[in-house]
Design a protein around this motif. Structure first.
Motif, PDB file in Angstrom:
ATOM      1  N   GLY A  96      69.378  66.061  -1.764  1.00  0.00           N
ATOM      2  CA  GLY A  96      68.047  65.558  -1.470  1.00  0.00           C
ATOM      3  C   GLY A  96      68.044  64.756  -0.174  1.00  0.00           C
ATOM      4  O   GLY A  96      68.912  63.892   0.031  1.00  0.00           O
ATOM      5  N   TYR A  97      67.076  65.048   0.699  1.00  0.00           N
ATOM      6  CA  TYR A  97      66.974  64.360   1.984  1.00  0.00           C
ATOM      7  C   TYR A  97      65.646  63.602   2.067  1.00  0.00           C
ATOM      8  O   TYR A  97      64.611  64.082   1.595  1.00  0.00           O
ATOM      9  CB  TYR A  97      67.065  65.355   3.145  1.00  0.00           C
ATOM     10  CG  TYR A  97      68.451  65.910   3.342  1.00  0.00           C
ATOM     11  CD1 TYR A  97      69.357  65.270   4.183  1.00  0.00           C
ATOM     12  CD2 TYR A  97      68.844  67.056   2.666  1.00  0.00           C
ATOM     13  CE1 TYR A  97      70.635  65.779   4.350  1.00  0.00           C
ATOM     14  CE2 TYR A  97      70.128  67.562   2.825  1.00  0.00           C
ATOM     15  CZ  TYR A  97      71.020  66.920   3.674  1.00  0.00           C
ATOM     16  OH  TYR A  97      72.290  67.417   3.836  1.00  0.00           O
ATOM     17  N   TYR A  98      65.708  62.446   2.701  1.00  0.00           N
ATOM     18  CA  TYR A  98      64.541  61.582   2.856  1.00  0.00           C
ATOM     19  C   TYR A  98      64.212  61.445   4.339  1.00  0.00           C
ATOM     20  O   TYR A  98      65.028  61.765   5.203  1.00  0.00           O
ATOM     21  CB  TYR A  98      64.814  60.208   2.238  1.00  0.00           C
ATOM     22  CG  TYR A  98      65.139  60.286   0.761  1.00  0.00           C
ATOM     23  CD1 TYR A  98      64.148  60.094  -0.188  1.00  0.00           C
ATOM     24  CD2 TYR A  98      66.428  60.579   0.333  1.00  0.00           C
ATOM     25  CE1 TYR A  98      64.439  60.175  -1.544  1.00  0.00           C
ATOM     26  CE2 TYR A  98      66.734  60.671  -1.020  1.00  0.00           C
ATOM     27  CZ  TYR A  98      65.734  60.473  -1.949  1.00  0.00           C
ATOM     28  OH  TYR A  98      66.017  60.569  -3.289  1.00  0.00           O
ATOM     29  N   GLY A  99      63.001  60.956   4.619  1.00  0.00           N
ATOM     30  CA  GLY A  99      62.579  60.807   5.998  1.00  0.00           C
ATOM     31  C   GLY A  99      61.806  59.533   6.230  1.00  0.00           C
ATOM     32  O   GLY A  99      61.774  58.632   5.369  1.00  0.00           O
ATOM     33  N   ALA A 100      61.159  59.457   7.383  1.00  0.00           N
ATOM     34  CA  ALA A 100      60.449  58.240   7.772  1.00  0.00           C
ATOM     35  C   ALA A 100      59.340  57.889   6.788  1.00  0.00           C
ATOM     36  O   ALA A 100      59.082  56.710   6.535  1.00  0.00           O
ATOM     37  CB  ALA A 100      59.866  58.419   9.176  1.00  0.00           C
ATOM     38  N   GLU A 101      58.682  58.905   6.216  1.00  0.00           N
ATOM     39  CA  GLU A 101      57.598  58.618   5.273  1.00  0.00           C
ATOM     40  C   GLU A 101      58.117  57.935   4.011  1.00  0.00           C
ATOM     41  O   GLU A 101      57.413  57.118   3.390  1.00  0.00           O
ATOM     42  CB  GLU A 101      56.845  59.905   4.908  1.00  0.00           C
ATOM     43  CG  GLU A 101      57.586  60.883   4.028  1.00  0.00           C
ATOM     44  CD  GLU A 101      58.510  61.811   4.798  1.00  0.00           C
ATOM     45  OE1 GLU A 101      59.026  62.780   4.195  1.00  0.00           O
ATOM     46  OE2 GLU A 101      58.723  61.559   6.013  1.00  0.00           O
ATOM     47  N   HIS A 102      59.371  58.219   3.640  1.00  0.00           N
ATOM     48  CA  HIS A 102      59.961  57.554   2.478  1.00  0.00           C
ATOM     49  C   HIS A 102      60.279  56.091   2.799  1.00  0.00           C
ATOM     50  O   HIS A 102      60.099  55.211   1.953  1.00  0.00           O
ATOM     51  CB  HIS A 102      61.226  58.280   2.033  1.00  0.00           C
ATOM     52  CG  HIS A 102      60.974  59.659   1.492  1.00  0.00           C
ATOM     53  ND1 HIS A 102      61.028  60.781   2.294  1.00  0.00           N
ATOM     54  CD2 HIS A 102      60.645  60.085   0.241  1.00  0.00           C
ATOM     55  CE1 HIS A 102      60.766  61.854   1.549  1.00  0.00           C
ATOM     56  NE2 HIS A 102      60.516  61.466   0.315  1.00  0.00           N
TER      57      HIS A 102
END
Length: 266
Positions: free
Chosen positions: A60-66
């Protein structure tokens, strides 16, 4: 779902080393950037406070919105909201997070008392003529009621408190002077008033949620409607204030008539 600290998947998924708005990273990096533990982040996900990560293989990868969503949750918690309430306000769409935070700050500002006053514990004890034996219990009650809160100690490490609602504390002093109450008695009076006020606040907030907020959410939180929602809350505040004052006046008339009538008839 597996979330590795330094993933190098064979399917060409992001390696988390690139900068920019499209950068993706694993949960441990999200924890590092937000200062929230991995365990708490998983709790946020289980409560649907955090949108699911982007899956590449089993990672699972996260980004700036997270990152922004976690910061929003932290700010809402700092504002006094519980996770259950925050979950009802949020959804998987993170595009309105900034507007939601601004609305929350606006809403709290409508009802925030004037700027808090900072005083020392010694001054508060003297102001309310507290006995040494009563001081700890009385101050504990004031803290629990939200009348005061702890403040950073002064230069001489003298314990200080912040008076959150100065006018309400003055009302307590007036009750002591006019009714001959001691400090515990005045706080008991304020606590009973607070319980009644909580009931009124609950009534109006539920009306706001049912009549304004939920239809707004059901419509997808359109950006153009945010000013109308803010205005509706401000209108509700004014309506509640007027109605509460008028209801109290009416109740006092009936109560005085009853008490005086009973007294005169005797």
């Amino acid at each position: 779902m597996v979330e590795h600290t330094s993933p190098e998947p064979e399917d060409g998924s992001p390696d988390g080393t690139l900068g920019g708005a499209d950068e993706l990273f694993v949960v441990e990096e999200l924890a590092r950037r937000t200062g929230v533990s991995v365990r708490s982040l998983r709790n946020y996900q289980s409560r649907r406070l955090l949108p699911p990560p982007e899956l590449h293989g089993r990672t699972g990868y996260y980004g700036a919105e997270h990152v922004e969503r976690v910061r929003l949750v932290q700010q809402l918690r700092a504002a006094g909201l519980k996770l259950e309430g925050i979950a009802r306000m949020l959804d998987s769409d993170t595009t309105a997070d900034g507007q939601l935070l601004a609305f929350t700050e606006h809403a709290r500002g409508m009802f925030t008392p004037p700027e808090a006053e900072v005083t020392t514990l010694a001054e508060l004890v003297d102001r309310f003529r507290l006995d040494a034996g009563d001081a700890a219990e009385v101050l504990g009650t004031a803290l629990r009621l939200g009348l005061v809160r702890e403040a950073p100690d002064g230069p001489a490490c003298e314990p200080r408190v912040e008076v959150v609602a100065p006018a309400l504390l003055v009302a307590g002093e007036e009750a002591m002077r006019l009714l001959g109450l001691d400090a515990p008695g005045a706080l008991d009076l304020l606590e009973r008033l607070r319980r009644h006020a909580d009931g009124v606040a609950k009534l109006y907030v539920e009306l706001f949620v049912d009549r304004v907020w939920q239809p707004f959410v059901d419509a997808g939180k359109p950006a153009v409607a945010w000013p109308d929602v803010e205005q509706a809350l401000d209108d509700l505040r004014q309506l509640a204030t007027r109605a509460l004052q008028s209801t109290f006046d009416l109740a006092m008339v009936h109560r005085v008539d009853r008490v005086l009538g009973d007294g005169l008839s005797g």
